[in-house]
Design a protein around this motif. Structure first.
Motif, short mmCIF file in Angstrom:
data_model
loop_
_atom_site.label_atom_id
_atom_site.label_comp_id
_atom_site.label_asym_id
_atom_site.label_seq_id
_atom_site.Cartn_x
_atom_site.Cartn_y
_atom_site.Cartn_z
N ALA A 120 0.80 -1.23 0.00
CA ALA A 120 0.00 0.00 0.00
C ALA A 120 0.83 1.28 0.00
O ALA A 120 0.36 2.33 -0.44
N SER A 121 2.07 1.21 0.47
CA SER A 121 2.88 2.43 0.56
C SER A 121 3.21 3.02 -0.81
O SER A 121 3.46 4.22 -0.93
N PHE A 122 3.19 2.21 -1.88
CA PHE A 122 3.49 2.74 -3.21
C PHE A 122 2.43 3.76 -3.64
O PHE A 122 2.76 4.82 -4.20
N LEU A 123 1.17 3.44 -3.38
CA LEU A 123 0.11 4.37 -3.74
C LEU A 123 0.14 5.61 -2.85
O LEU A 123 -0.10 6.73 -3.31
N ARG A 124 0.45 5.42 -1.58
CA ARG A 124 0.52 6.55 -0.66
C ARG A 124 1.63 7.52 -1.05
O ARG A 124 1.44 8.74 -1.06
N ARG A 125 2.80 6.98 -1.41
CA ARG A 125 3.90 7.85 -1.81
C ARG A 125 3.60 8.53 -3.14
O ARG A 125 4.02 9.68 -3.36
N ALA A 126 2.87 7.85 -4.02
CA ALA A 126 2.50 8.46 -5.30
C ALA A 126 1.56 9.63 -5.08
O ALA A 126 1.57 10.61 -5.84
N LEU B 105 7.97 12.03 -7.37
CA LEU B 105 8.91 10.92 -7.32
C LEU B 105 8.18 9.62 -6.95
O LEU B 105 8.46 8.56 -7.52
N GLY B 106 7.24 9.73 -6.02
CA GLY B 106 6.46 8.56 -5.65
C GLY B 106 5.62 8.06 -6.82
O GLY B 106 5.45 6.85 -7.00
N ARG C 253 4.75 3.95 -11.19
CA ARG C 253 4.69 3.58 -12.60
C ARG C 253 5.77 2.57 -12.95
O ARG C 253 5.54 1.63 -13.73
N ASP C 254 6.97 2.75 -12.38
CA ASP C 254 8.05 1.79 -12.64
C ASP C 254 7.69 0.41 -12.09
O ASP C 254 7.98 -0.61 -12.74
N MET C 255 7.07 0.37 -10.91
CA MET C 255 6.69 -0.92 -10.33
C MET C 255 5.60 -1.60 -11.16
O MET C 255 5.60 -2.82 -11.33
N LEU C 256 4.69 -0.80 -11.70
CA LEU C 256 3.65 -1.37 -12.56
C LEU C 256 4.26 -2.00 -13.81
O LEU C 256 3.84 -3.08 -14.25
N THR C 257 5.26 -1.33 -14.37
CA THR C 257 5.93 -1.87 -15.56
C THR C 257 6.63 -3.18 -15.23
O THR C 257 6.52 -4.17 -15.98
N LEU C 258 7.36 -3.20 -14.11
CA LEU C 258 8.06 -4.41 -13.69
C LEU C 258 7.08 -5.55 -13.44
O LEU C 258 7.26 -6.66 -13.97
N CYS C 259 6.05 -5.28 -12.65
CA CYS C 259 5.11 -6.34 -12.28
C CYS C 259 4.31 -6.83 -13.48
O CYS C 259 3.89 -7.99 -13.51
N GLY C 260 4.12 -5.95 -14.47
CA GLY C 260 3.41 -6.35 -15.67
C GLY C 260 4.12 -7.45 -16.44
O GLY C 260 3.50 -8.19 -17.20
N HIS C 261 5.45 -7.56 -16.25
CA HIS C 261 6.22 -8.63 -16.88
C HIS C 261 6.17 -9.92 -16.07
O HIS C 261 6.58 -10.97 -16.57
N LEU C 262 5.69 -9.84 -14.82
CA LEU C 262 5.72 -10.99 -13.92
C LEU C 262 4.36 -11.64 -13.71
O LEU C 262 4.29 -12.79 -13.29
N ALA C 263 3.29 -10.90 -13.96
CA ALA C 263 1.95 -11.42 -13.70
C ALA C 263 0.94 -10.79 -14.65
O ALA C 263 1.14 -9.68 -15.15
N ALA C 264 -0.16 -11.51 -14.87
CA ALA C 264 -1.19 -11.01 -15.79
C ALA C 264 -1.98 -9.86 -15.17
O ALA C 264 -2.49 -8.99 -15.88
N TYR C 265 -2.13 -9.85 -13.84
CA TYR C 265 -2.89 -8.82 -13.15
C TYR C 265 -1.99 -8.14 -12.11
O TYR C 265 -1.28 -8.82 -11.36
N VAL C 266 -2.04 -6.81 -12.07
CA VAL C 266 -1.30 -6.04 -11.06
C VAL C 266 -2.32 -5.21 -10.30
O VAL C 266 -3.10 -4.45 -10.90
N VAL C 267 -2.32 -5.32 -8.98
CA VAL C 267 -3.29 -4.64 -8.12
C VAL C 267 -2.55 -3.63 -7.25
O VAL C 267 -1.53 -3.96 -6.64
N ALA C 268 -3.07 -2.41 -7.20
CA ALA C 268 -2.54 -1.40 -6.29
C ALA C 268 -3.40 -1.39 -5.04
O ALA C 268 -4.57 -1.01 -5.07
N ASP C 269 -2.84 -1.84 -3.93
CA ASP C 269 -3.55 -1.83 -2.65
C ASP C 269 -3.37 -0.48 -1.99
O ASP C 269 -2.43 0.26 -2.29
N GLY C 270 -4.27 -0.13 -1.06
CA GLY C 270 -4.10 1.09 -0.29
C GLY C 270 -4.99 2.25 -0.72
O GLY C 270 -4.67 3.41 -0.42
N VAL C 271 -6.10 1.98 -1.43
CA VAL C 271 -7.02 3.05 -1.81
C VAL C 271 -7.83 3.41 -0.56
O VAL C 271 -8.78 2.73 -0.19
N GLU C 272 -7.42 4.49 0.11
CA GLU C 272 -8.04 4.87 1.38
C GLU C 272 -8.97 6.07 1.25
O GLU C 272 -9.75 6.34 2.16
#
Length: 365
Positions: free
Chosen positions: A287-293, A298-299, A304-323
């Motif tokens: 959840a801290s990735f969304l909070r820092r964004a 810079l966050g 965005r960089d993490m989304l790109t990385l994770c997109g190569h590792l899994a079919a679905y990428v979820v951003a947790d921490g929508v508060e």
């Protein structure tokens, strides 16, 4: 071992060997309705359900059980028996060195674990369900994640939250029994809700194929219609102690049709190794990735960089921490497709999953 005819041998103060008898049947033995693994699972539950009290301290035992093929004790010599006893001893999972204050920390953690065990024995397990939804269309649901809560008193709001008891179980090495109970309840919910997709979170130390999982794995193997609607999340909040064990566990579940997710990705070490081992269908960012964004440009770049990385590792990428409301805008700006968080509880959904009618208390948040 004082006699080769004895049924029980003491290997160490904390390790015993029970010689086979008619109660424990082989997996291929038609005389037994249960497999050997399921019978050993029952033994684990019987031994682990009740806390042990000694010298003013009450504690839960951390249990391990296994079986090996050997000849009858009266057909072996002394040296063969000694070798068998040595082979049967399990190696400890953890090799931790005591630190200052460990005794106080242990007692504090165990007090919480015992309270949790007593509440579970009284069937005070409750669930809230956290939706994973499409950021562009909230009516599009990926699955509901089960969030366990434990009511300390029936009919009251006093509870042990996961933020309190899960770290205690993890430090004590007692996550398997609890994770097993939660998985069985979620499987029951799938059975009674044939159209819903559900998810359940496990600690990495629970993610290994052993006798704790015998009945659950048997159910998923024989019921592909249930397995195909179950997402098993492996928590990545701590470094994986055995990638091979987690790899085998995930591969077994995937062979049954389950989806695999890595939870809290980016919070600990060994993320890439864990993703390569588990081959997840879903990665949930911590959840801290969304909070820092939300807080800085810079966050946002980091997200965005993490989304790109994770997109190569899994079919679905979820951003947790929508508060809150503006978190959705931040997620959309970064290109997030799937989101999760407390703010999404207010989103109206067409239906909600429910556990089957039983004496277990429930709460749907």
């Amino acid at each position: 071992m004082t006699s080769v005819k004895a049924d029980l041998a003491s290997l160490r103060d904390d390790c015993f060997l029970l010689w086979g008898n008619d109660f424990f049947m082989k997996d291929d033995c038609s005389a037994s309705e249960q497999s050997a693994s399921e019978q050993l699972e029952s033994l684990l539950l019987a031994l682990g359900n009740k806390p042990i009290s000694a010298r003013g301290i009450t504690a839960l035992a951390r249990l391990h059980v296994n079986w090996i093929d050997v000849q009858a004790p009266d057909q072996m010599g002394d040296s063969e028996i000694e070798l068998t006893l040595w082979t049967a001893q399990p190696f400890p999972d953890l090799h931790e060195e005591p630190t200052d204050g460990w005794r106080q920390h242990y007692r504090a953690d165990m007090e919480v674990a015992v309270r949790l065990s007593e509440a579970l024995q009284a069937e005070h397990l409750a669930f809230a369900w956290r939706p994973v939804v499409n950021a562009y269309a909230s009516a599009s649901m990926l699955y509901w994640e089960a969030r366990p809560d434990v009511l300390l008193h029936s009919g009251q709001q006093t509870s042990l939250t996961p933020e309190v008891f899960l770290p205690c179980l993890q430090r004590l090495g007692l996550t398997r029994a609890f994770d097993r109970l939660v998985v069985r309840q979620v499987i029951d919910a799938l059975r009674h809700q044939p159209l819903v997709q559900l998810g359940v979170s496990l600690f990495a130390q629970s993610a290994r194929i052993d006798h704790w999982w015998a009945s659950a794995l048997s159910t998923l193997k024989s019921s592909p219609e249930l397995a195909s609607r179950l997402t098993v999340e492996i928590s990545d909040s701590m470094e994986f102690s055995s990638l091979q064990s987690v790899r085998d566990f995930c591969a077994r579940l995937r062979s049954f049709g389950c989806r695999i997710a890595i939870k809290d990705f980016g919070a600990g070490r060994g993320n890439l190794a864990a993703a390569q081992a588990c081959r997840p269908d879903i990665i949930k960012l911590e959840a801290s990735f969304l909070r820092r964004a939300r807080e800085s440009e810079l966050g946002g770049e980091c997200l965005r960089d993490m989304l790109t990385l994770c997109g190569h590792l899994a079919a679905y990428v979820v951003a947790d921490g929508v508060e809150r409301e503006d978190d959705l805008g931040v997620a959309l700006d970064a290109g997030v497709q799937w989101v999760q968080g407390n703010h999404l509880r207010d989103i109206k959904e067409p239906s909600r999953p429910a556990l089957p009618t039983s004496s277990i208390h429930r709460s749907l948040a």
